[in-house]
Scaffold this motif. Sequence first.
Motif, PDB file in Angstrom:
ATOM      1  N   LYS A 157      34.722  44.769  48.868  1.00 59.49           N
ATOM      2  CA  LYS A 157      33.354  44.924  49.050  1.00 59.49           C
ATOM      3  C   LYS A 157      34.014  46.160  49.398  1.00 59.49           C
ATOM      4  O   LYS A 157      33.589  47.266  48.633  1.00 59.49           O
ATOM      5  N   SER A 158      35.677  46.586  49.326  1.00 58.48           N
ATOM      6  CA  SER A 158      35.631  48.502  48.825  1.00 58.48           C
ATOM      7  C   SER A 158      37.129  47.770  48.582  1.00 58.48           C
ATOM      8  O   SER A 158      37.859  47.311  49.616  1.00 58.48           O
ATOM      9  N   GLY A 159      37.903  49.399  48.263  1.00 57.60           N
ATOM     10  CA  GLY A 159      39.199  48.730  47.737  1.00 57.60           C
ATOM     11  C   GLY A 159      39.389  47.802  46.493  1.00 57.60           C
ATOM     12  O   GLY A 159      37.999  46.882  45.759  1.00 57.60           O
ATOM     13  N   ASP A 160      40.495  47.280  46.444  1.00 57.37           N
ATOM     14  CA  ASP A 160      40.856  46.750  45.662  1.00 57.37           C
ATOM     15  C   ASP A 160      42.004  45.306  45.411  1.00 57.37           C
ATOM     16  O   ASP A 160      42.618  45.758  47.611  1.00 57.37           O
ATOM     17  N   ARG A 161      43.187  45.138  45.519  1.00 53.57           N
ATOM     18  CA  ARG A 161      43.692  44.102  45.879  1.00 53.57           C
ATOM     19  C   ARG A 161      44.730  44.357  45.699  1.00 53.57           C
ATOM     20  O   ARG A 161      46.210  43.743  45.496  1.00 53.57           O
ATOM     21  N   LYS A 162      45.247  45.601  45.233  1.00 54.34           N
ATOM     22  CA  LYS A 162      46.621  46.166  44.650  1.00 54.34           C
ATOM     23  C   LYS A 162      48.008  46.485  45.893  1.00 54.34           C
ATOM     24  O   LYS A 162      48.513  46.335  45.844  1.00 54.34           O
ATOM     25  N   SER A 163      47.286  46.473  47.013  1.00 54.74           N
ATOM     26  CA  SER A 163      48.017  46.800  47.791  1.00 54.74           C
ATOM     27  C   SER A 163      48.744  44.564  48.384  1.00 54.74           C
ATOM     28  O   SER A 163      50.114  45.352  49.377  1.00 54.74           O
ATOM     29  N   TYR A 164      48.609  43.799  47.648  1.00 51.95           N
ATOM     30  CA  TYR A 164      49.453  42.943  48.066  1.00 51.95           C
ATOM     31  C   TYR A 164      48.990  41.993  46.505  1.00 51.95           C
ATOM     32  O   TYR A 164      50.444  41.312  46.577  1.00 51.95           O
ATOM     33  N   GLN A 165      48.402  42.521  45.849  1.00 58.57           N
ATOM     34  CA  GLN A 165      48.817  41.449  44.210  1.00 58.57           C
ATOM     35  C   GLN A 165      49.710  42.477  43.914  1.00 58.57           C
ATOM     36  O   GLN A 165      50.306  43.033  43.759  1.00 58.57           O
ATOM     37  N   SER A 223      53.404  27.475  46.528  1.00 55.60           N
ATOM     38  CA  SER A 223      53.266  28.589  46.725  1.00 55.60           C
ATOM     39  C   SER A 223      52.350  29.737  45.457  1.00 55.60           C
ATOM     40  O   SER A 223      53.058  29.751  44.258  1.00 55.60           O
ATOM     41  N   TYR A 224      51.622  30.703  45.428  1.00 55.41           N
ATOM     42  CA  TYR A 224      51.133  31.904  44.628  1.00 55.41           C
ATOM     43  C   TYR A 224      51.963  32.227  44.654  1.00 55.41           C
ATOM     44  O   TYR A 224      52.132  33.596  45.633  1.00 55.41           O
ATOM     45  N   SER A 225      53.035  31.860  44.090  1.00 58.52           N
ATOM     46  CA  SER A 225      54.310  33.550  44.509  1.00 58.52           C
ATOM     47  C   SER A 225      53.980  34.549  43.651  1.00 58.52           C
ATOM     48  O   SER A 225      54.315  35.625  44.712  1.00 58.52           O
ATOM     49  N   VAL A 226      53.945  34.218  42.755  1.00 59.87           N
ATOM     50  CA  VAL A 226      54.154  35.802  41.472  1.00 59.87           C
ATOM     51  C   VAL A 226      52.542  35.901  41.370  1.00 59.87           C
ATOM     52  O   VAL A 226      51.986  35.391  40.023  1.00 59.87           O
ATOM     53  N   LYS A 227      51.597  35.989  42.006  1.00 58.59           N
ATOM     54  CA  LYS A 227      50.057  37.059  41.324  1.00 58.59           C
ATOM     55  C   LYS A 227      50.181  38.016  41.440  1.00 58.59           C
ATOM     56  O   LYS A 227      49.680  38.363  42.169  1.00 58.59           O
ATOM     57  N   TYR A 228      49.044  38.391  40.373  1.00 59.75           N
ATOM     58  CA  TYR A 228      49.193  39.916  40.161  1.00 59.75           C
ATOM     59  C   TYR A 228      48.070  40.448  39.997  1.00 59.75           C
ATOM     60  O   TYR A 228      47.171  39.401  40.313  1.00 59.75           O
ATOM     61  N   ALA A 229      47.682  41.281  40.411  1.00 63.54           N
ATOM     62  CA  ALA A 229      46.789  41.774  40.683  1.00 63.54           C
ATOM     63  C   ALA A 229      45.939  42.111  39.177  1.00 63.54           C
ATOM     64  O   ALA A 229      46.215  43.266  38.573  1.00 63.54           O
ATOM     65  N   SER A 230      44.784  40.928  38.627  1.00 65.25           N
ATOM     66  CA  SER A 230      44.736  40.955  37.554  1.00 65.25           C
ATOM     67  C   SER A 230      43.133  40.774  36.739  1.00 65.25           C
ATOM     68  O   SER A 230      43.006  40.407  38.247  1.00 65.25           O
ATOM     69  N   SER A 231      42.536  41.688  35.941  1.00 63.78           N
ATOM     70  CA  SER A 231      41.573  41.234  35.853  1.00 63.78           C
ATOM     71  C   SER A 231      40.527  40.292  35.318  1.00 63.78           C
ATOM     72  O   SER A 231      39.491  39.972  35.124  1.00 63.78           O
ATOM     73  N   SER A 289      47.602  31.556  48.698  1.00 59.11           N
ATOM     74  CA  SER A 289      46.725  32.899  47.555  1.00 59.11           C
ATOM     75  C   SER A 289      47.181  33.807  48.046  1.00 59.11           C
ATOM     76  O   SER A 289      46.178  35.214  47.080  1.00 59.11           O
ATOM     77  N   ASP A 290      47.137  33.969  48.906  1.00 59.89           N
ATOM     78  CA  ASP A 290      46.395  35.979  49.426  1.00 59.89           C
ATOM     79  C   ASP A 290      47.211  37.129  50.083  1.00 59.89           C
ATOM     80  O   ASP A 290      47.199  37.803  49.510  1.00 59.89           O
ATOM     81  N   MET A 291      48.532  36.227  48.785  1.00 58.29           N
ATOM     82  CA  MET A 291      49.996  37.355  48.204  1.00 58.29           C
ATOM     83  C   MET A 291      50.403  37.858  49.784  1.00 58.29           C
ATOM     84  O   MET A 291      50.949  39.332  49.884  1.00 58.29           O
ATOM     85  N   MET A 292      49.843  37.745  51.324  1.00 61.69           N
ATOM     86  CA  MET A 292      50.479  38.461  52.683  1.00 61.69           C
ATOM     87  C   MET A 292      52.050  37.880  52.644  1.00 61.69           C
ATOM     88  O   MET A 292      52.777  37.017  52.185  1.00 61.69           O
ATOM     89  N   VAL A 351      53.152  30.802  38.751  1.00 66.18           N
ATOM     90  CA  VAL A 351      52.353  32.221  38.023  1.00 66.18           C
ATOM     91  C   VAL A 351      50.578  32.620  37.898  1.00 66.18           C
ATOM     92  O   VAL A 351      50.634  31.457  37.259  1.00 66.18           O
ATOM     93  N   LYS A 352      50.411  33.095  38.271  1.00 63.81           N
ATOM     94  CA  LYS A 352      49.357  33.577  37.930  1.00 63.81           C
ATOM     95  C   LYS A 352      48.707  35.859  37.880  1.00 63.81           C
ATOM     96  O   LYS A 352      49.119  35.744  38.550  1.00 63.81           O
ATOM     97  N   PRO A 353      48.057  35.453  36.603  1.00 62.62           N
ATOM     98  CA  PRO A 353      47.100  34.367  35.464  1.00 62.62           C
ATOM     99  C   PRO A 353      48.447  33.836  34.361  1.00 62.62           C
ATOM    100  O   PRO A 353      49.639  33.964  35.198  1.00 62.62           O
ATOM    101  N   ALA A 354      48.317  32.811  34.119  1.00 61.01           N
ATOM    102  CA  ALA A 354      49.310  32.228  32.800  1.00 61.01           C
ATOM    103  C   ALA A 354      49.454  33.338  31.349  1.00 61.01           C
ATOM    104  O   ALA A 354      51.052  33.407  31.023  1.00 61.01           O
ATOM    105  N   MET A 355      48.797  33.306  30.757  1.00 62.17           N
ATOM    106  CA  MET A 355      48.319  33.855  29.147  1.00 62.17           C
ATOM    107  C   MET A 355      49.022  35.028  29.060  1.00 62.17           C
ATOM    108  O   MET A 355      50.524  35.162  28.323  1.00 62.17           O
TER     109      MET A 355
END
Length: 322
Positions: free
Chosen positions: A210-218, A188-196, A162-165, A244-248
């Motif tokens: 702890k710093s930054g966000d996940r937008k450089s990989y999700q 594979s979490y192939s399609v994993k969005y940087a989601s709230s 689920s890392d999105m590398m 695909v994650k999230p779903a809704m």
Amino acid sequence: MFYRGRRLRLNSNIRSLVRETRLSLENLVYPIFLVEGTNVKKEISSLKNQYYLSIDRLDEEIEEITKLGIPAVILFGLPEFKDEKGSSAYDDNGIVQRGIKKIKEKYSDLVVISDVCLCQYISHGHCGVLKDGKVLNDESLKLIAKVALSHAKAGANIIAPSDMMDGRVSAIRRLLDENGYEYVSIMSYSVKYASSFYGPFRAVADSSPKSGDRKSYQMDPANSNEAMREANEDLQEGADIIMVKPAMAYQDIIYRLRQSVDSPIAAYNVSGEYMMIKSAASQGLINEKDIVLETLVGFKRSGADIIITYFAKDVANWLKER
Ligand code: PBG
């Protein structure tokens, strides 16, 4: 003359006869959160009705799940120890590894999926190795593949990175095959969005960066073509199932993928989606059972084969009532 659609809606037997999509227990996956310690079964405050479980309380949980007829679980580990390299993630005696072994002792047929990531195990909370404020891709692959191998050794049936590398599916596939685990699958979490929508999960797993966000990989929630590219790449690298994650909010993506790939597709009905329904239901604003069944059948109608959901046990009970 006009089309009388109502003819086929006249009573429940007719409706059932012509129903196009069915929600079925056989496609559900239930998430489990493992913690250190003994005799722990503690409700998770951000995920109502879900529990932190210690390994010694796992048997009773799995017994309930298998009795309900749920065929698969996905395991998340919440270790006590975190370091810069996420070493507790690939410790053969780590929390998830012990959990898998424990389940497999008694329930060899239950499909055990293991979430593979570094974020819960690494001090800075990113899904890969961090250097000078950047998440390094290729350096992370080695560690992620190591995590996967140690889960496979413990007896996992399906590895779910689920890392999105980039390139992790092929790194994992290669290491598994080299070690004789060619029959361990990759979802594979192939399609994993940087989601709230992951908010409640991150509170559970104490895994917010702890710093930054996940937008450089999700992935960017605005993108759809990119989802096709990610999924096709993962399939080429050897993924057996794509997710695909999230779903809704991403049912268009599930639908679009369904038109173009022929592998099974999993939809992850994530923590924020779960809690939105739980919260509204607890205020009496919606009927929980009806809303959940309607939501999940929507994932199926969109084209999902497998649904990972915190509602799996409830759905099992509701489907039995029907
Ligand atoms: C870890 C991981 C996350 C989820 C599953 N695996 C959190 C994240 O990426 O931040 C989310 C699950 C949920 O919200 O239910 N990488």
